[in-house]
Structure formats: structure tokens, C-alpha cells
Design an enzyme around this catalytic site. Sequence first.
Site, PDB file in Angstrom:
ATOM      1  N   SER A  26     -13.838   6.362  -2.779  1.00  0.00           N
ATOM      2  CA  SER A  26     -12.860   6.724  -1.753  1.00  0.00           C
ATOM      3  C   SER A  26     -11.641   5.791  -1.752  1.00  0.00           C
ATOM      4  O   SER A  26     -11.778   4.571  -1.849  1.00  0.00           O
ATOM      5  CB  SER A  26     -13.542   6.668  -0.384  1.00  0.00           C
ATOM      6  N   ASN A  74      -6.145  -5.053  -1.019  1.00  0.00           N
ATOM      7  CA  ASN A  74      -5.392  -3.990  -0.362  1.00  0.00           C
ATOM      8  C   ASN A  74      -5.599  -4.050   1.136  1.00  0.00           C
ATOM      9  O   ASN A  74      -6.654  -4.451   1.619  1.00  0.00           O
ATOM     10  CB  ASN A  74      -5.765  -2.613  -0.928  1.00  0.00           C
ATOM     11  N   ALA A  75      -4.550  -3.662   1.833  1.00  0.00           N
ATOM     12  CA  ALA A  75      -4.631  -3.539   3.291  1.00  0.00           C
ATOM     13  C   ALA A  75      -3.911  -2.254   3.676  1.00  0.00           C
ATOM     14  O   ALA A  75      -2.950  -2.258   4.434  1.00  0.00           O
ATOM     15  CB  ALA A  75      -4.010  -4.748   3.972  1.00  0.00           C
ATOM     16  N   ILE A  76      -4.372  -1.156   3.072  1.00  0.00           N
ATOM     17  CA  ILE A  76      -3.735   0.142   3.317  1.00  0.00           C
ATOM     18  C   ILE A  76      -3.889   0.520   4.793  1.00  0.00           C
ATOM     19  O   ILE A  76      -2.989   1.092   5.402  1.00  0.00           O
ATOM     20  CB  ILE A  76      -4.367   1.241   2.423  1.00  0.00           C
ATOM     21  N   CYS A 135     -14.540  -0.636   6.483  1.00  0.00           N
ATOM     22  CA  CYS A 135     -13.161  -0.970   6.129  1.00  0.00           C
ATOM     23  C   CYS A 135     -12.725  -2.268   6.802  1.00  0.00           C
ATOM     24  O   CYS A 135     -12.783  -2.378   8.034  1.00  0.00           O
ATOM     25  CB  CYS A 135     -12.199   0.143   6.526  1.00  0.00           C
ATOM     26  N   GLY A 270     -13.862   2.701  -8.703  1.00  0.00           N
ATOM     27  CA  GLY A 270     -12.762   2.509  -7.763  1.00  0.00           C
ATOM     28  C   GLY A 270     -11.484   2.018  -8.413  1.00  0.00           C
ATOM     29  O   GLY A 270     -10.764   2.773  -9.087  1.00  0.00           O
ATOM     30  N   THR A 271     -11.222   0.729  -8.272  1.00  0.00           N
ATOM     31  CA  THR A 271      -9.977   0.119  -8.750  1.00  0.00           C
ATOM     32  C   THR A 271      -9.663   0.447 -10.206  1.00  0.00           C
ATOM     33  O   THR A 271      -8.491   0.561 -10.576  1.00  0.00           O
ATOM     34  CB  THR A 271     -10.072  -1.414  -8.543  1.00  0.00           C
TER      35      THR A 271
HETATM   36  C1  LIG Z   1      -6.416   1.084  -2.358  1.00  0.00           C
HETATM   37  C2  LIG Z   1      -7.833   1.227  -1.870  1.00  0.00           C
HETATM   38  C3  LIG Z   1      -8.106   2.107  -0.831  1.00  0.00           C
HETATM   39  C4  LIG Z   1      -9.417   2.266  -0.366  1.00  0.00           C
HETATM   40  N1  LIG Z   1      -9.676   3.155   0.646  1.00  0.00           N
HETATM   41  C5  LIG Z   1     -10.964   3.359   1.053  1.00  0.00           C
HETATM   42  C6  LIG Z   1     -11.281   4.333   2.052  1.00  0.00           C
HETATM   43  O1  LIG Z   1     -10.426   5.071   2.557  1.00  0.00           O
HETATM   44  N2  LIG Z   1     -12.587   4.456   2.446  1.00  0.00           N
HETATM   45  C7  LIG Z   1     -13.576   3.688   1.895  1.00  0.00           C
HETATM   46  O2  LIG Z   1     -14.747   3.836   2.277  1.00  0.00           O
HETATM   47  N3  LIG Z   1     -13.306   2.786   0.914  1.00  0.00           N
HETATM   48  C8  LIG Z   1     -12.042   2.601   0.504  1.00  0.00           C
HETATM   49  N4  LIG Z   1     -11.775   1.690  -0.498  1.00  0.00           N
HETATM   50  C9  LIG Z   1     -12.884   0.916  -1.097  1.00  0.00           C
HETATM   51  C10 LIG Z   1     -13.329   1.542  -2.432  1.00  0.00           C
HETATM   52  O3  LIG Z   1     -13.811   2.855  -2.255  1.00  0.00           O
HETATM   53  C11 LIG Z   1     -14.439   0.686  -3.093  1.00  0.00           C
HETATM   54  O4  LIG Z   1     -15.552   0.604  -2.219  1.00  0.00           O
HETATM   55  C12 LIG Z   1     -13.967  -0.727  -3.411  1.00  0.00           C
HETATM   56  O5  LIG Z   1     -12.648  -0.724  -3.908  1.00  0.00           O
HETATM   57  C13 LIG Z   1     -14.885  -1.447  -4.410  1.00  0.00           C
HETATM   58  O6  LIG Z   1     -14.948  -0.778  -5.628  1.00  0.00           O
HETATM   59  P1  LIG Z   1     -14.022  -1.154  -6.906  1.00  0.00           P
HETATM   60  O7  LIG Z   1     -14.174  -2.629  -7.121  1.00  0.00           O
HETATM   61  O8  LIG Z   1     -14.559  -0.318  -8.031  1.00  0.00           O
HETATM   62  O9  LIG Z   1     -12.633  -0.791  -6.522  1.00  0.00           O
HETATM   63  C14 LIG Z   1     -10.474   1.511  -0.961  1.00  0.00           C
HETATM   64  C15 LIG Z   1     -10.181   0.638  -2.016  1.00  0.00           C
HETATM   65  C16 LIG Z   1      -8.890   0.496  -2.483  1.00  0.00           C
HETATM   66  C17 LIG Z   1      -8.630  -0.450  -3.613  1.00  0.00           C
END
Ligand SMILES: Cc1cc2nc3c(=O)[nH]c(=O)nc-3n(C[C@H](O)[C@H](O)[C@H](O)COP(=O)(O)O)c2cc1C
Length: 308
Positions: A26, A74-76, A135, A270-271
Site C-alpha cells: 500500500s 516518507n511523511a505523506i 501509519c 514496497g519502496t
Molecule cells: C510513500 C509511501 C507511502 C505509503 N503509504 C502507505 C499507506 O497508505 N498505507 C499503509 O498501510 N502503508 C503505507 N506505506 C508503507 C508500505 O506499504 C510498506 O509497509 C513499507 O514501505 C515497508 O515496505 P518497503 O520497505 O518494501 O517499502 C507507505 C510507504 C511509502 C514508502
Amino acid sequence: MGIEILPDLRVSIGSFQLKNPVMTASGTFGYGEEFASLVDLHRLGAVIVKGISHEPRAGNMPPRIVETSCGMLNAIGLENVGFEGFVKEKLPYLRNKKVPVIVNILGDSIEEYCILAEKLNDIEGVSALEINISCPNVKKGGVAFGTDPDMAEAVTSGVRKRCTLPVIVKLSPNVTDITVIAKAVVSGGCDAISLVNTLLGMAIDIHTRKPKLANIVGGLSGPAIKPVALRMVWQVAQAVKVPVIGIGGITTAADAIEFMIAGATAIQVGTANFINPGVSEEILDGIATYLNEKGLTSVQELIGSLEI
Ligand SMILES: Cc1cc2nc3c(=O)[nH]c(=O)nc-3n(C[C@H](O)[C@H](O)[C@H](O)COP(=O)(O)O)c2cc1C
């Protein structure tokens, strides 16, 4: 010439069967459409869309993203189109692509989560819900629910009572003992647990001496968090009986396989999508290749196969 036997990649998240364990996390894959010219969406186990709230949200002030070594902050602040916008403008596209859609939901109160769950339950093309109680970038709700076991259980059981869809609860790593929260959401009746969301972090500009994020702190994601996420997946997989979905710094098939060996039934990317939009398909192909090379016929043989 020998006949190549394709490994069986199917996995189950409660009553929800996925054709393979690779999903997009997500917030890192928009609402799917943004990536559709680069990824064959139909091949994915599921797309998990950007978290939605009942009403649309604008999110936090910029700057909202900072690159760090081995990851990003991130701090969206959960900017999203809201329930109506999602159902009218975003979901029809994904429904057409015939990819299972998991809707990530968030709210300021337990009741907001419940209302969303109840409404989404009746929407065609929603395969499951992922409750985001993790979050770190919002003042109300979010991680406040994910760090308190009683609140985590209450949100889960509230949602469980108001919908028949499979319920996945997404946990925060920003706690001392992740198994306490995991057991609480299982008591609340969830079908699966996904973890982890981002780790709380910050970055400072040494020239201005100001925080690089307008929000001061943000969520750290990417390869930097993989060892933490892997450890938590392993701990939770041993502590509960529901399927665990691994997330955190997964960039290659080898990363995904590590999570599955640690006990994850499925994984989310994710990222890594921001660096290589085709990474999920590469991870999927890489898992199949690994299974073939190891003479395994099913991905099930990997799950929780850690040898100690
Ligand atoms: C830009 C961004 C936006 C995200 N928005 C959400 C979100 O709306 N809801 C959520 O549950 N996680 C959100 N996440 C968290 C990711 O889904 C994921 O759990 C987290 O980034 C760790 O995985 P990764 O290291 O593969 O990115 C967000 C992450 C990023 C980087």
C-alpha cells in the site's frame, strides 16, 4: 528434452486464495493504474491500493519524501481520494484488469474503520481489507491503534463484525514486543497479519540545521529495514496461527524467499517499486526459478522452513 514442471505458487490468506504470493504494498503502487504500462497487473497475486479513509485527505505539507542510505523516509500523511473517489474513479480500472484488489483502510476512530469496512463489503471487486493501524505520519488513529494491544484488538473485532471480507491487519514495527500486538489482533478475529509498516525516523539538513521533512519525522522503508522486518515476521509466525504477510525492504526474489522461509505465507513489495516498477514480476519469476532449481514443486514447501 525434459518437460519443465511449473511450481505451484498458490497460497491462501484465510478464505482468500492468491495465485501467487507476490503483492504490491500500500502507498507504493498508487491505485495500480499508475504502474499498468510497466507491469502486467494480472500476474500479481494482488494489488494493495493506497490507504483510503472515509473522506478524501490532502496529507502533510511538503517536503514529504527524503532519500536515505538504503531506503527512504516518507511523511505523506495518508493523502488519498477517499471512499467515494476510490470506488468511482479508481476501482473500476483494477476490476477490469482482473487482479485481486486488497483495500488498505485507515481512520481517526474505530467507528470510521468499521463504516469503511461495512461499505467496502458490498463493493464488487474488493477481495480483502488490510487495516492500517500502523501509519506513523498522522496525528490521530494510525499508529496510535497499532501500538496499544487493546485498541488494536478493538479495531480488528469492530471491523470483523461489520464485514465478511478477509481481514488482514497491518502492524507497526514501532513497538517493543510485536507478538503482543499480533496476538491481540488475532483475538480480534483477523484472518492474517501483514508486517511491517515503516519505522519511525528522521533526517536533518546540516546546512540549514532544519529537519528535511516538514513533518520533522517520517517512516523509514526500503532495504534498511529488511532485517528488522524479517525478525518480526519470524517472531510473529511462531506466535500466531493465522498467515503472516512479510513486508520491508524486499527488492529481490532472494529477499522474498528469506521472508517465506522465516514464516511468511506471502510478501509485499514496497519502496522497490519506485526504483524498478517491474520488480514484482521479477521477484515472482525469481521465486519460480528458485523452486525449480531446488526441486520443489510448491511454494508451500518454503513457508516456515527455517532450520535452526
Ligand atoms: C510513500 C509511501 C507511502 C505509503 N503509504 C502507505 C499507506 O497508505 N498505507 C499503509 O498501510 N502503508 C503505507 N506505506 C508503507 C508500505 O506499504 C510498506 O509497509 C513499507 O514501505 C515497508 O515496505 P518497503 O520497505 O518494501 O517499502 C507507505 C510507504 C511509502 C514508502
